[in-house]
Design a protein around this motif. Structure first.
Motif, mmCIF file in Angstrom:
data_model
loop_
_atom_site.group_PDB
_atom_site.id
_atom_site.type_symbol
_atom_site.label_atom_id
_atom_site.label_comp_id
_atom_site.label_asym_id
_atom_site.label_seq_id
_atom_site.Cartn_x
_atom_site.Cartn_y
_atom_site.Cartn_z
ATOM 1 N N GLN A 41 0.827 -1.213 0.000
ATOM 2 C CA GLN A 41 0.000 0.000 0.000
ATOM 3 C C GLN A 41 0.860 1.262 0.000
ATOM 4 N N LEU A 42 1.952 1.229 0.757
ATOM 5 C CA LEU A 42 2.788 2.421 0.903
ATOM 6 C C LEU A 42 3.661 2.679 -0.316
ATOM 7 N N SER A 43 4.154 1.622 -0.906
ATOM 8 C CA SER A 43 5.069 1.762 -2.033
ATOM 9 C C SER A 43 4.837 0.615 -3.009
ATOM 10 N N PRO A 44 3.823 0.750 -3.868
ATOM 11 C CA PRO A 44 3.475 -0.350 -4.779
ATOM 12 C C PRO A 44 4.615 -0.790 -5.691
ATOM 13 N N ARG A 45 5.549 0.116 -5.987
ATOM 14 C CA ARG A 45 6.659 -0.245 -6.883
ATOM 15 C C ARG A 45 7.779 -0.986 -6.171
ATOM 16 N N MET A 46 7.775 -0.932 -4.844
ATOM 17 C CA MET A 46 8.842 -1.602 -4.092
ATOM 18 C C MET A 46 8.608 -3.107 -4.127
ATOM 19 N N ARG A 47 9.607 -3.815 -4.531
ATOM 20 C CA ARG A 47 9.517 -5.274 -4.606
ATOM 21 C C ARG A 47 10.237 -5.875 -3.406
ATOM 22 N N LEU A 48 9.476 -6.460 -2.511
ATOM 23 C CA LEU A 48 10.073 -7.107 -1.347
ATOM 24 C C LEU A 48 10.354 -8.556 -1.691
ATOM 25 N N GLN A 49 11.624 -8.888 -1.709
ATOM 26 C CA GLN A 49 12.025 -10.264 -1.963
ATOM 27 C C GLN A 49 12.911 -10.681 -0.806
ATOM 28 N N GLY A 50 12.433 -11.622 -0.036
ATOM 29 C CA GLY A 50 13.201 -12.037 1.138
ATOM 30 C C GLY A 50 12.999 -11.080 2.290
ATOM 31 N N ALA A 51 14.036 -10.938 3.100
ATOM 32 C CA ALA A 51 13.956 -10.101 4.298
ATOM 33 C C ALA A 51 13.891 -8.621 3.917
ATOM 34 N N LEU A 52 13.158 -7.859 4.693
ATOM 35 C CA LEU A 52 13.083 -6.414 4.519
ATOM 36 C C LEU A 52 14.459 -5.817 4.803
#
Length: 146
Positions: free
Chosen positions: A80-91
């Motif tokens: 929701q905060l950053s739709p373009r951010m791709r979280l892969q694995g640990a933050l």
């Protein structure tokens, strides 16, 4: 040697004054000021550490600085905060910093400067509210089956 540490001290003072708005809180009693300083100093050090490490070691896991519940909440809010951010694995530390800043109203833009203390403080304050709700939700008994 001591002069080299001056910039870290200046950054901490700026976090306390600008981010935590320590001077603007207008407490007059010494005891109140000392209690406020103790609380805001802990948060300021944490945010300063997060900001510094996100610049020097951006790909390190965020749990080096943040509590597990804070990391979980940021991961849940990330789409929701950053739709373009791709979280892969640990933050990562960099992702955590940007998500906290986004909670404070920062809009990531390549032309913008990095998030400042005020937006980080506001974001961390909001993160605390989300974490409190998250912990409360975990403590609630499971609803009976329908």
């Amino acid at each position: 040697m001591a002069y080299q540490k001056r910039w870290g001290i200046e950054a901490l003072h700026k976090a306390l004054k600008t981010g935590c708005w320590l001077e603007g809180r207008q407490h007059e009693a010494r005891e109140h000021l000392e209690n406020l300083l103790a609380l805001t100093l802990l948060i300021s050090v944490k945010l300063l550490r997060l900001r510094t490490l996100s610049r020097t070691r951006p790909d390190e896991p965020a749990n080096e600085v943040l509590e597990p519940a804070e990391v979980q909440v940021l991961q849940a809010l990330a789409p929701q905060l950053s739709p373009r951010m791709r979280l892969q694995g640990a933050l990562t530390l960099r992702q955590a910093l940007l998500l906290i800043a986004a909670l404070g109203g920062y809009m990531a833009n390549p032309l913008k400067r990095p998030p400042g203390w005020l937006v980080l403080w506001r974001g961390y304050e909001r993160l605390g509210d989300y974490v409190a709700g998250f912990i409360l939700a975990q403590a609630l008994p499971a609803p009976p089956p329908a």
